[in-house]
Design a protein around this motif. Structure first.
Motif, short mmCIF file in Angstrom:
data_model
loop_
_atom_site.label_atom_id
_atom_site.label_comp_id
_atom_site.label_asym_id
_atom_site.label_seq_id
_atom_site.Cartn_x
_atom_site.Cartn_y
_atom_site.Cartn_z
N GLN A 188 -1.33 8.82 2.40
CA GLN A 188 -1.03 8.81 1.01
C GLN A 188 -2.24 8.76 0.12
O GLN A 188 -3.11 8.08 0.70
CB GLN A 188 0.07 7.45 0.63
N SER A 189 -2.43 9.67 -0.98
CA SER A 189 -3.50 9.52 -1.74
C SER A 189 -3.17 10.06 -2.95
O SER A 189 -2.29 10.79 -3.08
CB SER A 189 -4.72 10.29 -1.37
N PRO A 190 -3.84 9.33 -4.13
CA PRO A 190 -4.67 8.16 -3.85
C PRO A 190 -3.86 6.84 -3.30
O PRO A 190 -2.72 6.92 -3.43
CB PRO A 190 -5.33 7.78 -5.43
N VAL A 191 -4.55 5.94 -2.94
CA VAL A 191 -3.86 4.57 -2.26
C VAL A 191 -4.79 3.34 -3.04
O VAL A 191 -5.85 3.38 -3.03
CB VAL A 191 -3.93 4.85 -0.90
N THR A 192 -3.89 2.39 -3.29
CA THR A 192 -4.30 1.16 -3.73
C THR A 192 -4.06 0.23 -2.66
O THR A 192 -2.71 0.20 -2.09
CB THR A 192 -3.84 0.65 -5.05
N CYS A 193 -4.83 -0.75 -2.13
CA CYS A 193 -4.47 -1.96 -1.06
C CYS A 193 -5.53 -2.81 -1.28
O CYS A 193 -6.27 -2.81 -2.28
CB CYS A 193 -4.90 -1.29 0.15
N CYS A 194 -4.94 -4.05 -0.71
CA CYS A 194 -5.62 -5.39 -0.82
C CYS A 194 -6.01 -5.84 0.53
O CYS A 194 -5.41 -5.58 1.56
CB CYS A 194 -4.69 -6.46 -1.30
N ILE A 195 -7.27 -6.36 0.41
CA ILE A 195 -7.88 -7.04 1.79
C ILE A 195 -7.85 -8.30 1.56
O ILE A 195 -8.28 -8.99 0.50
CB ILE A 195 -9.21 -6.59 1.79
N HIS A 196 -7.35 -9.19 2.40
CA HIS A 196 -7.21 -10.60 2.53
C HIS A 196 -7.27 -11.27 3.94
O HIS A 196 -6.62 -10.77 4.68
CB HIS A 196 -5.95 -11.09 1.81
N ARG A 197 -8.01 -12.46 3.92
CA ARG A 197 -8.06 -12.88 5.16
C ARG A 197 -6.89 -13.86 5.46
O ARG A 197 -6.29 -14.43 4.56
CB ARG A 197 -9.27 -13.97 4.95
N GLN A 198 -6.48 -13.57 6.47
CA GLN A 198 -4.99 -14.40 6.89
C GLN A 198 -5.33 -15.89 7.57
O GLN A 198 -5.17 -16.84 6.94
CB GLN A 198 -4.34 -13.63 7.90
N LYS A 199 -5.60 -15.98 8.90
CA LYS A 199 -6.01 -16.95 9.59
C LYS A 199 -7.13 -16.71 10.51
O LYS A 199 -7.32 -15.38 11.05
CB LYS A 199 -4.82 -17.69 10.38
#
Length: 266
Positions: A188-199
């Motif tokens: 899919q483009s364009p695409v928005t995503c989140c980066i996040h530390r889990q555990k």
């Protein structure tokens, strides 16, 4: 030449590519018949090896896409000097997305790899997220103690480890295809995503829908609960609850302020 000047020349000699300053020859006497340039090579090898290993750790998918041999050859040729501004090599490598953008345009063999720079941007944020300090747990007791009208006026605060990114190409799908989570995302483009530390040191890369992106941006702009884009109000409530559970929302402020830190974007 004083000691400080000698140390500067030595550092340049072992971190930069190419031969050392000829003036160093007279300052580094041969030992057991080993020339000064060969003695410097031992330091060069250690320093470059440590920095290349740091880049391997920060960009494993980019390295795999290019192949280890080509990746190492490319870095050795394109990085003018190996050295970090920080004593922590985990902080080394932020320059790579720009470097890949440049070489992708200049090297014919990389003509079909137009996504390299964006993939590297994603990997760098994943790498940084692994070393973020954990947020405090959301204080449900304090939130539930508020009156209903007070709850509607709170301002949710986002995790400091949350990073919002926009890409012109589906590099999140490519990144997931190289993980062990078996998650397959359609291109899919364009695409928005989140980066996040889990555990522990696990990091999640989550693709956002348009409504999720709008909601997250509203939170980042400091909008209070009653001013958030509602859409399907029940779905919005569920999304907020889910984000609290997974740590995207880490707390709240009772008195809204004009603006808080937004989730950082590339």
């Amino acid at each position: 030449m004083n000691l400080a000047e000698l140390q500067t020349k030595m550092l340049e000699a072992v971190t930069q590519t190419g031969s050392a300053d000829p003036g160093l020859d007279s300052l580094i006497p041969p030992a057991r018949g080993i020339r000064s340039e060969m003695r410097l090579d031992a330091y060069r090898s250690n320093i470059r090896g440590a920095h290349l290993e740091a880049l391997d750790a920060a960009y494993p998918v980019t390295r795999e896409v290019l192949g280890l041999r080509y990746w190492r050859q490319l870095l050795a040729q394109e990085i003018p000097a190996f050295g970090s501004q920080s004593p922590d090599l985990h902080e080394y490598g932020d320059f790579l997305p720009e470097l890949l953008s440049r070489v992708q345009e200049s090297r014919k063999e990389l003509a079909d790899f137009g996504y390299l720079s964006e993939l590297a941007q994603l990997e760098w944020q994943v790498h940084l997220a692994r070393f973020k300090a954990p947020d405090p747990d959301f204080d449900w007791v304090a939130f539930q103690a508020l009156e209903s009208d007070q709850q509607m006026r709170v301002q949710f605060t986002l995790s400091h480890a949350l990073h919002l990114m926009w890409f012109s190409q589906p590099v999140d799908a490519l990144w997931h295809s190289h993980q062990e989570n078996d998650l397959v995302l359609p291109p899919q483009s364009p695409v928005t995503c989140c980066i996040h530390r889990q555990k522990s040191f696990d990091v999640a890369v989550t693709r956002l829908s348009n409504s999720e992106q709008e909601l997250l941006e509203a939170l980042g702009e400091g909008q209070c609960l009653e001013a958030l884009p509602a859409g399907d109000s029940q779905a919005t409530v569920q999304t907020l609850f889910d984000w609290i559970q997974i740590g995207w929302i880490s707390g709240f402020l009772q008195e809204p302020i004009a603006r808080t830190s937004k989730p950082t974007q590339n």
